[in-house]
Design an enzyme around this catalytic site. Sequence first.
Site, PDB file in Angstrom:
ATOM      1  N   LYS A 189       0.833  -1.202   0.000  1.00  0.00           N
ATOM      2  CA  LYS A 189       0.000   0.000   0.000  1.00  0.00           C
ATOM      3  C   LYS A 189       0.872   1.258   0.000  1.00  0.00           C
ATOM      4  O   LYS A 189       0.547   2.251  -0.663  1.00  0.00           O
ATOM      5  CB  LYS A 189      -0.931   0.003   1.218  1.00  0.00           C
ATOM      6  CG  LYS A 189      -1.872   1.210   1.270  1.00  0.00           C
ATOM      7  CD  LYS A 189      -2.790   1.297   0.054  1.00  0.00           C
ATOM      8  CE  LYS A 189      -3.667   2.550   0.078  1.00  0.00           C
ATOM      9  NZ  LYS A 189      -4.787   2.447   1.034  1.00  0.00           N
ATOM     10  N   LYS A 257       0.610  10.622   6.291  1.00  0.00           N
ATOM     11  CA  LYS A 257       0.760   9.357   7.028  1.00  0.00           C
ATOM     12  C   LYS A 257       1.266   8.241   6.114  1.00  0.00           C
ATOM     13  O   LYS A 257       2.189   7.497   6.467  1.00  0.00           O
ATOM     14  CB  LYS A 257      -0.594   8.976   7.631  1.00  0.00           C
ATOM     15  CG  LYS A 257      -0.722   7.548   8.111  1.00  0.00           C
ATOM     16  CD  LYS A 257      -2.102   7.286   8.697  1.00  0.00           C
ATOM     17  CE  LYS A 257      -3.234   7.377   7.694  1.00  0.00           C
ATOM     18  NZ  LYS A 257      -3.261   6.232   6.755  1.00  0.00           N
TER      19      LYS A 257
END
Length: 314
Positions: A189, A257
Amino acid sequence: MTSRSGPVRSDDAAVHAVGVIGLGVMGRPMALNMVRRLPGGDVHVTARRSASAADVLDAGARWHPTAREVAAAADVVVVMVPDMPAVHAVLDGPDGLLAGVSRPTVLAVSSTVSPDAVRELERDMRDATGGLLHVVDAPVSGGEEGAVAGTLSVMVGGAPDDVARVLDVYRAVGTPAHLGPLGAGQVAKACNQIIVAAQVLALGEAAVIAERAGLDVLAMFDLLGGGYAGSRVLEVKKRRFAEHDHSPSGPARFMVKDLSAATEEARRTATPTPQTDLLLRVFTDLTRRGYGDQDTAVVQAYLESLDRDEESTP
């Protein structure tokens, strides 16, 4: 496996009941597809706001007021919340998920977090439950559109036996692939987010240059989509750039993030990341300037706000 519109079956380990915690932009349509496509449709849900579960409950899911009760009812619990602090909030306390674990259970973390964070979580959960709670990481890509359509790409990491218990669950929402040991899904990811962030920033720059030069931005992107510049990101975002539509979908601040997780893993593997470092600085700066709650296409407005010779990084 049957057709996309019907129940999904395989020879993998059977799952009798599935829990879903977090019914936001991604979690709600994922839960809906699980209700509709899993054999039996035995799906148990909870969320901070019960109103967010209305259509999922109408479809046949079962509501529980706490994560503890979801854990007591389910063999596999999918968590789709924004970050690791939110994951811990789901787990901890007298009404948390840990309080409801009394038999072997798999916690599938579909939140996008750092690979190290999910590895640490696995160690902590095994210790806290005497080995009853196992963790797999299964972040997704495809955005809200993919979640609704059930066409998400699901990047799965974990021990083979644990992963076998979640594959049918994720086939109900898209295409899962077991990529390696725990943390592998989050690494994939992170790689995905590097590529997406780079494409979004490139599209934003191109849109601003083209518009200021008098071009029809949508017509240009329609044309470029048929060449080497074509991509899923271009297809989904082109109208947003043409219409300056930066309304929230996936908040741009989440890229800080996600890209931070990528650079952490890069440091762990001694990998140079010149492009990712630049992308992180850009998304950090646009968030600092107040654009972070809007869609990632807001890079367009961010670039428009800068002077040509102004540094786009802090």
